[in-house]
Design an enzyme around this catalytic site. Sequence first.
Site, PDB file in Angstrom:
ATOM      1  N   HIS A 164      -9.374  -4.173   9.791  1.00  0.00           N
ATOM      2  CA  HIS A 164      -9.672  -3.738   8.256  1.00  0.00           C
ATOM      3  C   HIS A 164      -9.585  -5.205   7.685  1.00  0.00           C
ATOM      4  O   HIS A 164     -10.180  -5.024   6.282  1.00  0.00           O
ATOM      5  CB  HIS A 164      -7.985  -3.746   7.908  1.00  0.00           C
ATOM      6  CG  HIS A 164      -7.476  -2.258   7.893  1.00  0.00           C
ATOM      7  ND1 HIS A 164      -8.612  -1.055   7.372  1.00  0.00           N
ATOM      8  CD2 HIS A 164      -6.665  -1.400   8.344  1.00  0.00           C
ATOM      9  CE1 HIS A 164      -8.055   0.135   7.133  1.00  0.00           C
ATOM     10  NE2 HIS A 164      -6.796  -0.075   7.991  1.00  0.00           N
ATOM     11  N   ALA A 182       1.429  -0.176  10.674  1.00  0.00           N
ATOM     12  CA  ALA A 182       1.216  -1.641  10.514  1.00  0.00           C
ATOM     13  C   ALA A 182       0.443  -1.466   9.043  1.00  0.00           C
ATOM     14  O   ALA A 182       0.232  -0.510   8.677  1.00  0.00           O
ATOM     15  CB  ALA A 182       0.824  -2.516  11.613  1.00  0.00           C
ATOM     16  N   MET A 183       0.284  -2.669   8.719  1.00  0.00           N
ATOM     17  CA  MET A 183      -0.149  -2.851   7.199  1.00  0.00           C
ATOM     18  C   MET A 183      -1.174  -3.848   7.260  1.00  0.00           C
ATOM     19  O   MET A 183      -0.686  -5.337   7.730  1.00  0.00           O
ATOM     20  CB  MET A 183       0.883  -2.960   6.250  1.00  0.00           C
ATOM     21  CG  MET A 183       0.279  -3.158   4.752  1.00  0.00           C
ATOM     22  SD  MET A 183      -0.816  -1.792   4.237  1.00  0.00           S
ATOM     23  CE  MET A 183      -1.931  -2.321   3.242  1.00  0.00           C
ATOM     24  N   GLU A 235       1.001  -1.175   0.077  1.00  0.00           N
ATOM     25  CA  GLU A 235      -0.140   0.010   0.022  1.00  0.00           C
ATOM     26  C   GLU A 235       0.966   1.199   0.003  1.00  0.00           C
ATOM     27  O   GLU A 235       2.057   1.284   0.621  1.00  0.00           O
ATOM     28  CB  GLU A 235      -0.938   0.278   1.291  1.00  0.00           C
ATOM     29  CG  GLU A 235      -1.917   0.960   1.173  1.00  0.00           C
ATOM     30  CD  GLU A 235      -3.037   1.180   2.452  1.00  0.00           C
ATOM     31  OE1 GLU A 235      -2.791   0.245   3.191  1.00  0.00           O
ATOM     32  OE2 GLU A 235      -3.923   1.964   2.198  1.00  0.00           O
ATOM     33  N   GLU A 287      -5.514  -3.165  12.552  1.00  0.00           N
ATOM     34  CA  GLU A 287      -5.215  -4.019  11.526  1.00  0.00           C
ATOM     35  C   GLU A 287      -6.060  -5.171  11.185  1.00  0.00           C
ATOM     36  O   GLU A 287      -6.415  -5.406  10.386  1.00  0.00           O
ATOM     37  CB  GLU A 287      -3.839  -4.565  11.258  1.00  0.00           C
ATOM     38  CG  GLU A 287      -2.516  -3.278  11.630  1.00  0.00           C
ATOM     39  CD  GLU A 287      -2.830  -2.226  10.631  1.00  0.00           C
ATOM     40  OE1 GLU A 287      -3.319  -2.370   9.356  1.00  0.00           O
ATOM     41  OE2 GLU A 287      -2.526  -1.103  11.029  1.00  0.00           O
ATOM     42  N   GLU A 289      -9.850   3.826   6.159  1.00  0.00           N
ATOM     43  CA  GLU A 289      -9.239   4.395   7.368  1.00  0.00           C
ATOM     44  C   GLU A 289     -10.083   4.943   8.405  1.00  0.00           C
ATOM     45  O   GLU A 289      -9.783   4.824   9.601  1.00  0.00           O
ATOM     46  CB  GLU A 289      -8.041   5.104   6.756  1.00  0.00           C
ATOM     47  CG  GLU A 289      -7.264   4.275   5.922  1.00  0.00           C
ATOM     48  CD  GLU A 289      -6.567   3.003   6.525  1.00  0.00           C
ATOM     49  OE1 GLU A 289      -6.476   3.032   7.810  1.00  0.00           O
ATOM     50  OE2 GLU A 289      -5.665   2.413   5.977  1.00  0.00           O
TER      51      GLU A 289
HETATM   52  N1  TRP Z   1      -3.125   0.745   5.606  1.00  0.00           N
HETATM   53  C1  TRP Z   1      -2.026   0.942   6.866  1.00  0.00           C
HETATM   54  C2  TRP Z   1      -2.953   1.077   8.157  1.00  0.00           C
HETATM   55  O1  TRP Z   1      -3.730   2.194   8.249  1.00  0.00           O
HETATM   56  C3  TRP Z   1      -1.342   2.226   6.557  1.00  0.00           C
HETATM   57  C4  TRP Z   1      -0.165   2.169   5.750  1.00  0.00           C
HETATM   58  C5  TRP Z   1      -0.463   2.667   4.227  1.00  0.00           C
HETATM   59  C6  TRP Z   1       1.021   2.098   5.436  1.00  0.00           C
HETATM   60  N2  TRP Z   1       0.493   2.815   3.597  1.00  0.00           N
HETATM   61  C7  TRP Z   1       1.465   2.391   4.188  1.00  0.00           C
HETATM   62  C8  TRP Z   1       1.932   1.276   6.453  1.00  0.00           C
HETATM   63  C9  TRP Z   1       2.844   2.132   4.091  1.00  0.00           C
HETATM   64  C10 TRP Z   1       3.133   1.050   6.059  1.00  0.00           C
HETATM   65  C11 TRP Z   1       3.755   1.468   4.933  1.00  0.00           C
HETATM   66  O2  TRP Z   1      -3.117   0.509   9.057  1.00  0.00           O
HETATM   67 ZN    ZN Z   2      -5.446   1.606   8.430  1.00  0.00          ZN
END
Ligand code: TRP
Ligand code: ZN
Length: 900
Positions: free
Chosen positions: A305, A266-267, A125, A302, A324
């Site tokens: 999500h 985090a992702m 992402e 996370e 988000e």
């Molecule tokens: N989607 C992730 C979250 O909100 C965040 C995220 C977006 C992210 N881009 C990223 C995390 C790049 C790490 C690196 O939890």
């Molecule tokens: Zn998020």
Amino acid sequence: MADTATPNVIRRADYAPPAFLIDTVALEFDLVPDRTVVRNTMRVRRNPEASRAAHLELMGEQLEFVSAEIDGKPFANAHPHEHGLLLDNVPDSFELTLTSLCNPADNTTLSGLYVSSGNFFTQCEAEGFRRITYFLDRPDVMASFTVTLRASKADYPVLLSNGNLLEEGDLPDGRHFARWEDPFRKPSYLFALVAGKLVALEERVKTSSGKEKLLQVWVEPHDLDKTRHAMDSLIHSIQWDERRFGLELDLDRFMIVAVSDFNMGAMENKGLNIFNTKYVLANPETATDTDFANIEAVVGHEYFHNWTGNRVTCRDWFQLSLKEGLTVFRDQEFSADMAAGGGNSDEAARATKRIEDVRVLRQMQFAEDAGPMAHPVRPESYVEINNFYTMTVYEKGSEVVRMYQTLFGRDGFRKGMDLYFQRHDGQAVTCDDFRHALADANGRDLAQFERWYSQAGTPRVSVRTRYDAAQRRYSVTLRQGYGEVAPAARETQKGPLLIPFAIGLIGKDGRDLLLQLDGETTPSASTTRVLEFTQTEQTFTFVDVAEEPLPSLLRNFSAPVIVEYDYTADQLAFLLAHDSDPFNRWEAGQRLATRELLALAARAAKGSALQLDDSVVAAFARVLTDETLSPAFRELALMLPSESYLAEQMAESNPAAVHAARQFVRKRLANALHDDWLKVYEQHRTPGAYKATPEAAGHRALKNLALSYLTELDNPADAVRLAAAQYETANNMTDRAAALSALLNAGAQQGGSPDAQHALDDFYRRFENEPLVIDKWFALQATQRGSAQQPVIDTVRRLMTHPAFNLKNPNRARSLIFSFCAANPAQFHAEDGSGYAFWADQVIALDSLNPQVAARLARSLELWRRFTPALRDRMRAALEKVAAQVKSRDVREIVEKALG
Ligand code: TRP
Ligand code: ZN
């Protein structure tokens, strides 16, 4: 000269569905650090819903093209270029196999496939997948993924990807393989792989349908003793989402992996969440209570999500807040329930979490809204999408979701969520789709509510009240507008918002009055009413009001707005003592303190003498000694608004004056309440084994706040003695770090102290092998008070050359550089401009290593126009220097918008 002044702006209005769809993806990786081969076989077909295109345009970055085949035969019409691969004259439906190379070892951007501590990780992402293979790397292209990983078995014994493990086995030459299949279609940004020397804490749990699931937390072997809390947080998250939203884990296996080089928190990759170590690893010796709470929140975020983001994803990146904002709202509610012992009825305990969240919103998001990066929750355009993972999209977005719940109640909100999943499971959708689900499930028209998504800037609600004793009527007139707003926000503003405005009326005895609006036959059951405020100006009249009440406005912060009402200091003190709404009790204290502090800062700016009214000290003394209030709440209520928040409230931000004013008040409160602070310090010790419960954390927070006030005494000897003893005997990081901070603070009064230096050295030696704790060591020094003899910039420059410093590691860069530039305003904004010169050097250095991190740092000067003239000029010069040298789209967008 080339037209470099016009960067590529992406606009929401230009959205068009993709010309092709990708149904399946089979990826094969031969993992080698400096030369990884990726073979990607896709089933591609024309999108029946799009206009016909002759060519297929795939995105790709930093890839070395090797070959293309269509339906098993070499395809000659494939043209690689800087941004991807153009395939001329492709059939309507075909199998496409692409082979390319990438270099994970050299990838310092931490986007795409990279190596960290000798292991492989991915971050896709928002647009990282195109750095792994050529693809339609956009969230509305969803495919079924199968992934085969091959690597040296000795170097990379663990091979992970999304979904279920299909098979694994040995290969010749000491290599092995694993094959994974994700049973759910997903956009490319949710792809992940991990390979390396890792170990896992495992648990098996049964979910609501009775199915058994395997949970794993993967870390480097020496960190296995710091995984229990993350695992418990995951289990609590799973249970909470079932209870509150009826949402069950949909995979047989759910994995969390910790990595120490990571751009953000985090992702949420499907079934394979990848986390910054900071949000996984904790034990009492290394992590503070705040760390424990943050881990619970991020693990929850996370995990949540998986439904809000993955099962239902975004059509395009302008819809980012769809996932988000909603997921932040869900993690905030989860944490609030956990603070209340897992239930959701203890409103006072839940309020402490609410207060913390609102503090962040007001300090960070309101500031964003006041500057050149102001944008709506659903932005209209961007240059670099990574710059739009913002406080507005996340935190204001969460407030927007919360307002649906405030309007419809928890049950109405749940009905809306149920309908949202019923309609959109498996789809890539928009913020409008979410709003329509909420509206339809509750039989409401929410057309006006759409403005919360399209208007930037922080709304202001001014309040006038009138009591008619003869008629026993009390009228409340609300007026909404935006006041003076940043140019970036102005053009988005179209009309009044639907503001859920929660209100209570308080009688002379401090109790809530019954509420009956004009036209109603009986008072309502609740003494808090949510007024639906929809016009520019609107009057609400309460009837049968026996005495003139004091209004409690915007209870629980029911909308992300600024409320303007002329309370007297006495009225605020009364609210602080009596309001039944715990959020507004806290709020009254903050208003009182903010008003005093701003008046003092104005005097300090002119060099006038400072003095603080006794009644303010008395109001704070009452909170400090009120045993009926929870320690956690008292700590929040006794903490003064931050320097950056205060500076932002001034007509001309003056960090030095704010610092002087805030220090003056801290000293005054310390000296005036010396005995009370000491008593509170003693009373709230938590002897015995460390417990991470909210109650124990509340005691520690209040005790350590007391210690920090004691360091402000004219004679801080008591504080130094207590802090030194606390440092030595602490059995947990919360107390040890607080003691170290107190020693630094007390030492600053004397221009540095041997106690502080001794503790700093000890701390380093003790935790040399714990990178997350060494981050704290850097951060404590970067945020310390400093003194005229010892400006903090000198310490920071010295620490930049420390062997443990590493600019490539984002956590380390943040702990030293960001802490100084964003969390030590009085020192950063030194009159001589030394802070800005340092900032410029670091932004430029980071720009070529890691543009995402560089762009975050670049933002610390964006409010430059709002500062005093002398600072403003120096900030502009630093911005111009950066603008002339940086290359990344990320940083250019920030500095160009700032210089405007
Ligand atoms: N989607 C992730 C979250 O909100 C965040 C995220 C977006 C992210 N881009 C990223 C995390 C790049 C790490 C690196 O939890
Ligand atoms: Zn998020």
